[in-house]
Design a protein around this motif. Structure first.
Motif, PDB file in Angstrom:
ATOM      1  N   GLY A 120      15.511  11.817  36.310  1.00 36.61           N
ATOM      2  CA  GLY A 120      16.206  12.928  35.673  1.00 36.61           C
ATOM      3  C   GLY A 120      17.714  12.795  35.767  1.00 36.61           C
ATOM      4  O   GLY A 120      18.438  13.045  34.795  1.00 36.61           O
ATOM      5  N   GLU A 121      18.195  12.424  36.950  1.00 32.60           N
ATOM      6  CA  GLU A 121      19.640  12.239  37.107  1.00 32.60           C
ATOM      7  C   GLU A 121      20.148  11.175  36.136  1.00 32.60           C
ATOM      8  O   GLU A 121      21.191  11.331  35.491  1.00 32.60           O
ATOM      9  CB  GLU A 121      19.960  11.805  38.540  1.00 32.60           C
ATOM     10  N   HIS A 122      19.405  10.087  36.046  1.00 32.62           N
ATOM     11  CA  HIS A 122      19.871   8.991  35.200  1.00 32.62           C
ATOM     12  C   HIS A 122      19.846   9.379  33.722  1.00 32.62           C
ATOM     13  O   HIS A 122      20.768   9.050  32.972  1.00 32.62           O
ATOM     14  CB  HIS A 122      19.008   7.750  35.439  1.00 32.62           C
ATOM     15  N   ASN A 123      18.797  10.078  33.323  1.00 32.26           N
ATOM     16  CA  ASN A 123      18.751  10.520  31.920  1.00 32.26           C
ATOM     17  C   ASN A 123      19.916  11.450  31.611  1.00 32.26           C
ATOM     18  O   ASN A 123      20.526  11.373  30.534  1.00 32.26           O
ATOM     19  CB  ASN A 123      17.414  11.221  31.636  1.00 32.26           C
ATOM     20  N   ASP A 170      13.857   1.259  42.264  1.00 34.96           N
ATOM     21  CA  ASP A 170      14.585   1.227  43.532  1.00 34.96           C
ATOM     22  C   ASP A 170      16.043   1.618  43.346  1.00 34.96           C
ATOM     23  O   ASP A 170      16.894   1.288  44.176  1.00 34.96           O
ATOM     24  CB  ASP A 170      14.509  -0.179  44.146  1.00 34.96           C
ATOM     25  N   ASN A 171      16.315   2.317  42.264  1.00 33.79           N
ATOM     26  CA  ASN A 171      17.706   2.651  41.954  1.00 33.79           C
ATOM     27  C   ASN A 171      18.201   3.820  42.794  1.00 33.79           C
ATOM     28  O   ASN A 171      17.431   4.451  43.521  1.00 33.79           O
ATOM     29  CB  ASN A 171      17.835   2.961  40.460  1.00 33.79           C
ATOM     30  N   LEU A 172      19.463   4.107  42.659  1.00 35.26           N
ATOM     31  CA  LEU A 172      20.112   5.118  43.496  1.00 35.26           C
ATOM     32  C   LEU A 172      20.051   6.507  42.860  1.00 35.26           C
ATOM     33  O   LEU A 172      20.852   7.372  43.189  1.00 35.26           O
ATOM     34  CB  LEU A 172      21.572   4.735  43.757  1.00 35.26           C
ATOM     35  N   TYR A 213      19.769   8.733  47.766  1.00 32.27           N
ATOM     36  CA  TYR A 213      19.053   7.644  48.452  1.00 32.27           C
ATOM     37  C   TYR A 213      19.992   6.737  49.241  1.00 32.27           C
ATOM     38  O   TYR A 213      19.547   5.894  50.000  1.00 32.27           O
ATOM     39  CB  TYR A 213      18.251   6.835  47.426  1.00 32.27           C
ATOM     40  N   ASP A 214      21.281   6.895  49.001  1.00 31.13           N
ATOM     41  CA  ASP A 214      22.279   6.166  49.775  1.00 31.13           C
ATOM     42  C   ASP A 214      23.565   6.975  49.687  1.00 31.13           C
ATOM     43  O   ASP A 214      24.297   6.880  48.691  1.00 31.13           O
ATOM     44  CB  ASP A 214      22.483   4.756  49.223  1.00 31.13           C
ATOM     45  N   LYS A 215      23.799   7.765  50.711  1.00 33.99           N
ATOM     46  CA  LYS A 215      24.883   8.747  50.643  1.00 33.99           C
ATOM     47  C   LYS A 215      26.258   8.116  50.473  1.00 33.99           C
ATOM     48  O   LYS A 215      27.225   8.781  50.116  1.00 33.99           O
ATOM     49  CB  LYS A 215      24.867   9.627  51.908  1.00 33.99           C
TER      50      LYS A 215
END
Lengths: 472, 405
Positions: free
Chosen positions: A226-229, A220-222, A29-31
């Motif tokens: 799934g990635e965060h878990n 609204d996180n980056l 979401y923000d490279k």
């Protein structure tokens, strides 16, 4: 329907986001930004470390009766962010400044250990907690066991010194967290928490995510959910982002290059150690220690490689899915396989460590002289090694991917783990043939045999090479 | 305990069930949803908030009962003044408990956090140490209560400050602010706690007033949004979700987890989980929850769910729901032993059977009265989660999707 071209583009983006063989992934979401964050897990590792510091800092026994030992320990277990974020943590690296400020609130806020212990979150697997009888009711929980351990530390610390007989004469032990029955509560508490909080959360909670459903941006996180878990599971495992760049000696703080030799490294050269990325916590170091123990053997283990690769490739696939905004069946299968490999290898690092301490306890018992401890160190070593053995072993029940639960190893099931824990009992057998203050049938000889039986079961469950098991 | 229901004259609609079976009811298409919402807003919800704002403002007034107690500390009037202050807290707490069953609109807006300033969220543990620490920090000129976490504020914190008989702090040795607290004089500790109670009471009063103003036409006028004829499905859903407080919070949290009847308590009982630990008013809280539940169900004399369900040709469901809540309220009237004491006795006995039997057969076995109350609450929630949601065509709230008794 996502085209092959689209899949290729997403994978290309994910590949481009990877920087070397590091657990480093750019946000979909923000490279320009990293999508990796797990400061809550770092905070919990730090709370465990500080709890150990508190135990080590207790004055020699007997401490004053008015001392609220349980309260001092609960400070970390039931950490109250609202009262204590502005207090300094005790965790420190010799002469090496940290990126995080000196207060708990600089690491993260709103975190504690009790809220994430197995049984509280997530629910107990199979609805049961087993493997420790003393002080427990018919329906025990991991939280209750921690409470029991804390109460025992309180009672021991306020008691008179422990008098033991050694071959060299009587000895008086003033360590406040040891019991006359040979229990080292400092080790039991630390190792049990690594299993009941970190290992449980990583494997029974975060790696159990429905990753297909979780391939959506989290608020609204980056990152996606799934990635965060996945990152949170990695955070509980405890490895630095550049884990593969360390040698096993370095991860074990047993030598190596000067700037790497203590289990941390200033990877970005800013002069500060970032606890979120440049330090190896918890079980991540156990993997390296056990790999070291098989170096030169016929079939040396590669736990560090296996576990990191699983975490890395799973996260890689999730990052690609985030870029693609889609997660196909193939990727779901791959991620599931990586979750299982991460969880099973993580568990092997723990179980191999249990084997290591079975060997140490057996060696300690070999040192007994005519029904007495050889010396004071023989007693304290036995207590330490036994507590590490049992503390780690209790954690093996918290992983849903465990060979004790998966049915993938013939002749091994949950009863096998229960048998292992029962064979260990709730205390070591002392030179006088007692266990927990009671006569143990068969004495030291029988207990040594029981531990070998437990070790054989572990060898079978994890299909460990016998040479490795003997040498750990 | 008497029900204490005020049968307000409704200008917004007729209907009602109970003795009025002969009164014709509307068909589903004709049902006056607007009238139902106006009735609930004007006769139940807003009056509750208005009274809560009034009572909490009085509590926060430095010349009110709490301020009087602060001034009376270490004088002959101290004990009487404390009793009066406690009574004022109790009245305000009762009103707050009634409002818990209609957590919708402004009070449920997470952006404003108004609910959590009134009473801490159910999923957080009260921080007695946090309050103790704040008592000391509050002496500093730059102390800002808004920076303290919600589990150190609200009516729970006030209860701790007013009802806790021990003046000792509850912090571990690591907390610097309280290290010399226990050595301070009794009078100073009372004064400092009372001063902090006034600060918290002011915050509670401000939040209560903000909720009220948000409903009033001259304020935020949420009433107009709530009582809108075109949004009846959404509003019915909000009201229904609110009623499920009786399951998630009353049956499961306030009773089940205390009495060992919910899987969050792994022992025979968990007495320290009672809602009002220091005032011994946990059952009073439940009584006010149930009274409010009944009022929202029936709308008192005006239109509400009972009339809506009757309009669907199913008056028996609402009648059963009213009878079930009346069973629970009638039992509450007979209970004299505080909930914590009952839970402690269970824990000391080591036997869960008596409680389980009372919960399973509340009509015939009331050996452990609080457990029988749990049984009656289960009757209520069983109907709520089956017949009620089917009749009014709403979904179960997420928080009660699984039943963990």
């Amino acid at each position: 329907m996502v085209s092959k071209l689209g899949r290729l583009a997403a994978v290309t983006l994910a590949v481009a986001a990877v920087s070397g063989c590091k657990y480093s992934f750019k946000s979909a979401y923000d490279k320009g930004e990293s999508g990796v964050t797990y400061s809550g897990q770092v905070m919990r590792h730090l709370l465990i470390e500080d709890l150990v510091d508190e135990l080590l800092a207790l004055p020699p026994r007997p401490v004053a009766a008015s001392t609220d030992v349980v309260g001092q320990l609960d400070f970390y277990f039931d950490f109250d962010s609202g009262t204590s974020d502005a207090l300094p943590y005790s965790f420190a690296l010799d002469g090496q400044p940290l990126l995080q400020g000196g207060n708990y609130g600089d690491v993260d806020t709103g975190k504690n250990l009790v809220g994430k212990i197995a049984g509280n979150d997530p629910a107990l697997l199979g609805g049961e907690f087993f493997g420790w009888e003393a002080g427990m009711d018919a329906d025990p929980t991991p939280e209750e066991l921690v409470d029991y351990y804390f109460a025992q530390v309180d009672a021991e610390a306020k008691s008179a010194p422990i008098d033991i007989l050694t071959a060299g004469g009587p000895a008086s032990i003033t360590t406040p967290y040891l019991s006359a029955t040979g229990l080292d509560y400092r080790q039991l508490i630390q190792k049990f928490l690594l299993g009941a909080v970190a290992f449980s959360q990583g494997t029974a909670d975060y790696l159990q995510t429905d990753f297909r459903a979780a391939n959506v941006q989290e608020d609204d996180n980056l990152y996606t959910e799934g990635e965060h878990n996945w990152d949170e599971a990695f955070g509980y495992f405890g490895a630095a982002r550049n884990y593969p760049a360390y040698t096993d000696d370095e991860l074990a703080s047993a030598g190596g290059r000067g700037a790497w030799a203590n289990g941390y490294h200033d990877a970005n050269g800013d002069g500060l150690i970032d606890l979120n990325s440049e330090y190896n916590f918890g079980n991540s170091t156990n993997c390296a220690k056990r790999d070291r123990g098989t170096a030169g053997n016929t079939n040396p283990t590669e736990f560090t490689t296996d576990v990191f690769n699983a975490f890395f490739y799973g996260r890689f696939a999730l990052n690609a899915a985030a870029n693609l905004n889609a997660l196909g069946n193939t990727e779901v299968v791959l991620i599931g396989a990586m979750a299982e490999q991460a969880a099973v290898t993580w568990e092997k690092c723990i179980s191999a460590t249990v084997v290591h301490y079975i060997n140490d306890v057996s060696a300690d018992m070999d040192s007994f002289v005519d029904g007495q401890f050889a010396d004071e160190a023989n007693f304290t070593d036995l207590a330490k090694h036994w507590a590490e053995m049992k503390g780690f072993a209790l954690g093996l029940q918290f992983n849903p991917y465990s060979p004790f639960r998966s049915g993938k190893v013939q002749g091994i099931d949950l009863d096998s783990l229960k048998e292992i824990l029962a064979l260990m009992g709730d205390a070591p057998v002392l030179p006088d043939g007692t266990q927990g203050g009671e006569a143990f049938a068969g004495g030291v000889t029988q207990y040594r045999s029981d531990l070998q039986t437990a070790r054989d079961l572990l060898q079978a469950a994890y299909q460990f090479d016998p040479e490795n098991v003997a040498g750990w | 305990m008497a029900l204490g229901l005020t049968l307000l004259c409704a200008c917004t609609g007729g209907g009602g069930s109970g003795d009025d079976e002969a009164v014709p009811v509307a068909s589903p298409e004709q049902f006056d949803y607007f009238g139902m919402f106006v009735n609930l807003a004007d006769e139940v919800i807003v009056p509750n908030y208005r009274q809560l704002a009034t009572n909490t403002a009085a509590l926060a007034d430095p010349t009110g009962p709490l301020g009087d107690y602060c001034a009376a500390i270490d004088t002959e009037e101290e004990a009487a003044a404390l009793d009066t202050a406690r009574l004022a807290w109790r009245d305000a707490m009762g009103l707050l408990q009634e409002s818990e069953v209609h957590q919708l609109g402004p009070v449920a807006d997470e952006n404003t956090g108004l609910h959590d300033r009134l009473i801490k969220p159910a999923d957080t543990n009260f921080s007695a140490c946090g309050v103790d620490q704040s008592v000391v920090l509050g002496r500093e000129p730059d102390f800002d209560l808004s920076t303290r976490l919600v589990n150190q504020k609200g009516m729970g914190a006030l209860e701790y400050l007013l009802f806790n008989e021990s003046l000792a702090h509850n912090c571990p040795a690591q907390i610097p602010e309280t290290r010399d607290w226990n050595e301070r004089s009794e009078a100073q500790r009372k004064r400092w706690r009372c001063d902090h109670a006034l600060r918290i009471a002011a915050d509670v009063a401000e939040a209560a007033d903000a909720v009220l103003q948000a409903w009033l036409p001259e304020g935020g006028n949420y009433r107009a949004e709530f009582a809108h004829p075109d949004q009846h499905e959404a509003v019915i859903g909000l009201l229904s979700d609110g009623l499920f407080y009786i399951e998630s919070d009353v049956k499961d949290r306030k009773l089940g987890s205390v009495l060992g009847l919910h899987n969050t308590c792994s022992q025979v009982a968990c007495p320290d989980r009672v809602e009002s630990l220091w005032s011994a008013l946990s059952l009073d809280n439940i009584q006010r929850n149930l009274i409010s539940y009944r009022r929202i169900l029936t709308g008192d004399e005006g239109l509400s769910f009972d009339d809506m369900i009757a309009s669907l040709g199913l008056p028996g469901i609402a009648e059963r729901m009213v009878a079930q809540v009346d069973d629970a309220l009638a039992l509450l009237d007979t209970i004299d032993t505080p909930l914590k004491i009952q839970a402690q006795e269970l824990l000391e006995s080591g036997q869960a059977d008596g409680c389980v039997n009372s919960a399973a057969n509340p009509d015939t076995t009331q050996t452990v009265s609080a457990c029988a109350l749990h049984g009656y609450l289960k009757h209520i929630t069983d109907t709520l989660r089956t017949d009620f949601v089917t009749a009014v065509d709403v979904d179960l709230p997420d928080r009660v999707q699984s039943d963990n008794d």
